[in-house]
Design an enzyme around this catalytic site. Sequence first.
Site, PDB file in Angstrom:
ATOM      1  N   SER A   1      -8.296   5.126  -5.872  1.00 30.11           N
ATOM      2  CA  SER A   1      -9.523   4.628  -5.244  1.00 30.11           C
ATOM      3  C   SER A   1     -10.787   5.307  -5.769  1.00 30.11           C
ATOM      4  CB  SER A   1      -9.431   4.815  -3.729  1.00 30.11           C
ATOM      5  OG  SER A   1      -8.261   4.197  -3.261  1.00 30.11           O
TER       6      SER A   1
ATOM      7  N   ASN B   1      -6.317  -2.541   1.198  1.00 28.55           N
ATOM      8  CA  ASN B   1      -6.218  -3.636   0.238  1.00 28.55           C
ATOM      9  C   ASN B   1      -4.966  -4.441   0.459  1.00 28.55           C
ATOM     10  OD1 ASN B   1      -4.139  -3.578  -2.164  1.00 28.55           O
ATOM     11  ND2 ASN B   1      -4.643  -1.437  -1.764  1.00 28.55           N
TER      12      ASN B   1
ATOM     13  N   GLY C   1      -5.871   9.783  -2.478  1.00 29.37           N
ATOM     14  CA  GLY C   1      -7.164  10.330  -2.078  1.00 29.37           C
ATOM     15  C   GLY C   1      -7.774  11.365  -2.999  1.00 29.37           C
TER      16      GLY C   1
ATOM     17  N   LYS D   1       8.124   5.052  -7.638  1.00 28.27           N
ATOM     18  CA  LYS D   1       6.941   5.234  -6.783  1.00 28.27           C
ATOM     19  C   LYS D   1       7.283   4.783  -5.375  1.00 28.27           C
ATOM     20  CE  LYS D   1       2.038   4.229  -6.315  1.00 28.27           C
ATOM     21  NZ  LYS D   1       0.855   3.679  -6.976  1.00 28.27           N
TER      22      LYS D   1
ATOM     23  N   ASN E   1       2.453   5.849  -2.522  1.00 23.20           N
ATOM     24  CA  ASN E   1       1.684   4.608  -2.529  1.00 23.20           C
ATOM     25  C   ASN E   1       0.765   4.588  -1.298  1.00 23.20           C
ATOM     26  OD1 ASN E   1       0.897   1.868  -3.046  1.00 23.20           O
ATOM     27  ND2 ASN E   1       2.837   1.587  -4.091  1.00 23.20           N
ATOM     28  N   THR E   2       0.158   3.444  -1.034  1.00 28.67           N
ATOM     29  CA  THR E   2      -0.738   3.325   0.123  1.00 28.67           C
ATOM     30  C   THR E   2       0.063   3.358   1.427  1.00 28.67           C
ATOM     31  OG1 THR E   2      -0.550   0.944  -0.095  1.00 28.67           O
ATOM     32  CG2 THR E   2      -2.473   1.968  -1.094  1.00 28.67           C
TER      33      THR E   2
ATOM     34  N   SER F   1      -1.705   3.069 -10.497  1.00 32.08           N
ATOM     35  CA  SER F   1      -1.407   1.650 -10.699  1.00 32.08           C
ATOM     36  C   SER F   1      -2.254   0.757  -9.789  1.00 32.08           C
ATOM     37  CB  SER F   1       0.069   1.398 -10.420  1.00 32.08           C
ATOM     38  OG  SER F   1       0.346   0.025 -10.566  1.00 32.08           O
TER      39      SER F   1
ATOM     40  N   CYS G   1       6.811  -2.521  -2.760  1.00 32.92           N
ATOM     41  CA  CYS G   1       6.441  -3.917  -2.570  1.00 32.92           C
ATOM     42  C   CYS G   1       7.529  -4.635  -1.781  1.00 32.92           C
ATOM     43  CB  CYS G   1       6.216  -4.573  -3.925  1.00 32.92           C
ATOM     44  SG  CYS G   1       7.647  -4.446  -4.968  1.00 32.92           S
TER      45      CYS G   1
HETATM   46  C1  LIG Z   1      -6.970  -2.085  -4.920  1.00 30.26           C
HETATM   47  C2  LIG Z   1      -5.675  -1.341  -5.059  1.00 30.26           C
HETATM   48  C3  LIG Z   1      -4.615  -1.940  -5.737  1.00 30.26           C
HETATM   49  C4  LIG Z   1      -3.403  -1.275  -5.888  1.00 30.26           C
HETATM   50  N1  LIG Z   1      -2.388  -1.874  -6.572  1.00 30.26           N
HETATM   51  C5  LIG Z   1      -1.225  -1.191  -6.775  1.00 30.26           C
HETATM   52  C6  LIG Z   1      -0.190  -1.751  -7.561  1.00 30.26           C
HETATM   53  O1  LIG Z   1      -0.311  -2.849  -8.099  1.00 30.26           O
HETATM   54  N2  LIG Z   1       0.959  -1.031  -7.725  1.00 30.26           N
HETATM   55  C7  LIG Z   1       1.123   0.211  -7.179  1.00 30.26           C
HETATM   56  O2  LIG Z   1       2.159   0.831  -7.388  1.00 30.26           O
HETATM   57  N3  LIG Z   1       0.145   0.767  -6.445  1.00 30.26           N
HETATM   58  C8  LIG Z   1      -1.023   0.104  -6.216  1.00 30.26           C
HETATM   59  N4  LIG Z   1      -2.023   0.687  -5.484  1.00 30.26           N
HETATM   60  C9  LIG Z   1      -1.817   2.030  -4.921  1.00 30.26           C
HETATM   61  C10 LIG Z   1      -2.415   3.105  -5.802  1.00 30.26           C
HETATM   62  O3  LIG Z   1      -1.794   3.145  -7.077  1.00 30.26           O
HETATM   63  C11 LIG Z   1      -2.284   4.479  -5.149  1.00 30.26           C
HETATM   64  O4  LIG Z   1      -0.914   4.784  -5.006  1.00 30.26           O
HETATM   65  C12 LIG Z   1      -2.931   4.536  -3.784  1.00 30.26           C
HETATM   66  O5  LIG Z   1      -4.129   3.815  -3.786  1.00 30.26           O
HETATM   67  C13 LIG Z   1      -3.202   5.975  -3.322  1.00 30.26           C
HETATM   68  O6  LIG Z   1      -4.047   6.655  -4.219  1.00 30.26           O
HETATM   69  P1  LIG Z   1      -5.640   6.739  -4.055  1.00 30.26           P
HETATM   70  O7  LIG Z   1      -5.924   7.205  -2.670  1.00 30.26           O
HETATM   71  O8  LIG Z   1      -6.084   7.685  -5.116  1.00 30.26           O
HETATM   72  O9  LIG Z   1      -6.157   5.361  -4.264  1.00 30.26           O
HETATM   73  C14 LIG Z   1      -3.242   0.032  -5.326  1.00 30.26           C
HETATM   74  C15 LIG Z   1      -4.314   0.609  -4.648  1.00 30.26           C
HETATM   75  C16 LIG Z   1      -5.522  -0.046  -4.508  1.00 30.26           C
HETATM   76  C17 LIG Z   1      -6.654   0.629  -3.779  1.00 30.26           C
END
Ligand SMILES: Cc1cc2nc3c(=O)[nH]c(=O)nc-3n(C[C@H](O)[C@H](O)[C@H](O)COP(=O)(O)O)c2cc1C
Lengths: 256, 311
Positions: free
Chosen positions: B269, B74, B247, B168, B195-196, B26, B135
């Site tokens: 990402s 972010n 990641g 999530k 999530n992040t 997402s 959030c």
């Molecule tokens: C630019 C950006 C925007 C994101 N926006 C959302 C969001 O709107 N809703 C959500 O649940 N997670 C959001 N995330 C989190 C990602 O869905 C994911 O859980 C997180 O980035 C970890 O995975 P990754 O390391 O593969 O990016 C966002 C991440 C990034 C980098």
Amino acid sequence: MCLKRFDVTCQIISNKEICTNYFELKIKAGSIAKYCLPGQFFMIGVPGVFLRRPISVYDSKKSVLSFLYKVVGKGTVILSKMCSGQLQILGPLGKGYDLEICKDLNYVVVAGGTGIASLHFLATKLGKNKPYKKKGTLYYGARSKKDLLCLDKFKEIGWKVLVSTEDGSKGYEGYITDILEKKVKDSDVLFACGPMPMLKKVVQIAKEKKVKGFASLEEKMACGVGNCQGCAVNINGAIKMTCKDGPVFKIEEVNL
Amino acid sequence: MVFCMKPSLAIDFMGIKLKNPVLTASGTFGYGYELADLIPLNKLGAIVTKTITLEPKSGNLQPRIAEVSSGLLNTIGLQNIGAKAFIKEPLENLSKVGVPIIVSVAGSCVKEYVQTVEILSAQDIISAIELNLSCPNLKKKIVCHDLPLTDEVIKSVKKVSKVPVIAKLSPLVTDIAELALCVQKAGANGVTLANTYPAMAIDVKTFKYKLSTVRGGVSGACVKPMSVRCVYDAYQNIDIPIVGCGGIETGEDVLEFMLAGARVVSVGSASLVSPTRLIGIMSEMEEILNERKIKDIKEVVGMLNTIKNAC
Ligand SMILES: Cc1cc2nc3c(=O)[nH]c(=O)nc-3n(C[C@H](O)[C@H](O)[C@H](O)COP(=O)(O)O)c2cc1C
Ligand SMILES: Cc1cc2nc3c(=O)[nH]c(=O)nc-3n(C[C@H](O)[C@H](O)[C@H](O)COP(=O)(O)OP(=O)(O)OC[C@H]3O[C@@H](n4cnc5c(N)ncnc54)[C@H](O)[C@@H]3O)c2cc1C
């Protein structure tokens, strides 16, 4: 021309320092080169840093794509050391300059620093094609003489060139916008690309003198295709993405 | 001669049949259809849209993005067009893609979550809802840091949702396994981990914060070991399927999450950096399965994680 984007690996042809800290990178891009429009950019993958770096198209001839970049931080330092091998690129991206508007009009381009890159590509297109009857004028500002790039290329295609340097080592001493302010009334269309303080002034001048035009903006971006929504910018009261809706916007619509 | 049969990547997730376990994450893949010219969207396991809220949101000020070692920070601020606009053009475009669509939803209070899910889950082409519980709520506290609120959000949403609901979670909790169990008890059909991670960065060249909101979320390669741990611990505590996230860049990373207990994964990402990674990952997974002579990806889920707590 139809728009097409590619996420591919390309071979480096050369990557040369054309003057201190400025490099011209050429890559073998096959058919990608013919889809590039002035003002568009690529996200270039640099080994060792996480995000790709947005760099404008400086020139595209046959199957060769060129970029002009300044070494500023970690990514461009690494990039500048790569003389061969492959690079991952995503593009061409974004909306470029509107050339159509120049048909019978006097146009000027205003460049600051590496903003010259995308404007050079614009000039080559305007210079070569028949419908653009008039020759353009380049207003180009840089820190000092050694930061002025590709002036010869603009002269080659018959453009009038006005330069300024902050230290007075060449041309007018001061900012290029000082000259622009005095002379802009002679032109109908303006294209600008450069650092934010310069763009702010250019936009202000263009609005005051009621000259229409386009400005290319820069924001931090992760994806370059509108998906991360990192590079938001206020355009005419609405939130737009620099990478997808821009980087080139109508001057009337930007509020810097 | 090597006899090599293509291993099966197909997997069942909360009753939804997926071609493979690779989902978008997402917020990193827009509304889901924008990159149709760059990658074959119908090869994805499922598409998870950016988080949708009841009303449109304009998001946070610049700068919203900052690069860090092996990842990025972010603070987008959930910019989106709102539920009513989403079910028009974006959803129509998504309906042509031909893979299950999972819509991420957030709200600042229970009522907002419920109303948004009511609107969305009534749409035929939406296969599941992912509740973004990381959030901030009205009191600026992260929803899943408030257990009673989390419980209420899930229970209330479950009452109105016509499709399965995934929770999530933010990884920044004292006990992720316990939180996962709580959301299972509240009725969630699946859980996304994670999530992040809350994080920040300062530019020492300018003595300024790198994000407009000071704090943001970090994602990318640097968070992977921490998110794999979240999946591993939660898997021991729950029966509902886990979406592993954090990641992932390669097929190897996917298998790492699956061995720890993830049933499917979402890639964020890495797909921002290179959209074609989403597709490349799949052949890399097949290669690894071939090498290990595993015919079916389902065998890998939780393969290494044999501890099951009584729950
Ligand atoms: C630019 C950006 C925007 C994101 N926006 C959302 C969001 O709107 N809703 C959500 O649940 N997670 C959001 N995330 C989190 C990602 O869905 C994911 O859980 C997180 O980035 C970890 O995975 P990754 O390391 O593969 O990016 C966002 C991440 C990034 C980098
Ligand atoms: C549409 C667009 C076109 C561009 N075209 C050119 C060009 O043709 N030639 C050129 O020299 N530069 C250009 N830039 C600026 C160039 O992207 C940055 O100088 C470069 O990303 C710096 O990377 P770094 O790792 O060296 O610097 P660092 O400061 O270490 O980079 C850290 C992070 O900030 C980002 N960043 C830093 N400066 C900028 C900036 N000015 N704009 C956007 N992101 C930035 C980087 O991409 C990276 O994610 C352009 C920027 C944009 C947005």
